[in-house]
Design a protein around this motif. Sequence first.
Motif: not given
Length: 98
Positions: A16-20, A32-35, A64-65
């Motif tokens: 979902d591109l929301a987490t590394l 680690v969350p993107a925010e 994260i893109t």
Amino acid sequence: MTLVAPTVADYEVSADLATLLIRTTEGDALSVPAEKLRLCCKCAHCTRARFDDRFPERFPGIAITEIGDLGYGLNISFSDGHNRGIYPKPYLLSLAGR
């Protein structure tokens, strides 16, 4: 006995591109969350924005893109267009609570 600190062995972005997602040399799986990454950016632009009290308190829905591996750290790009942050691998581990 020589102690070796864990380091980032591999990484990927969640579907979902929301987490590394990070795997360490010790085999730990961290995230680690993107925010959080966006809020913790230490680039000159973000540092100045904090100094001038212009830095947002939140980045809801940030994604994260793109990730560029620089060897010693990752250059992470975000859906708000920010792409200046370089996150040294030890700093990423600290953000993940390691």
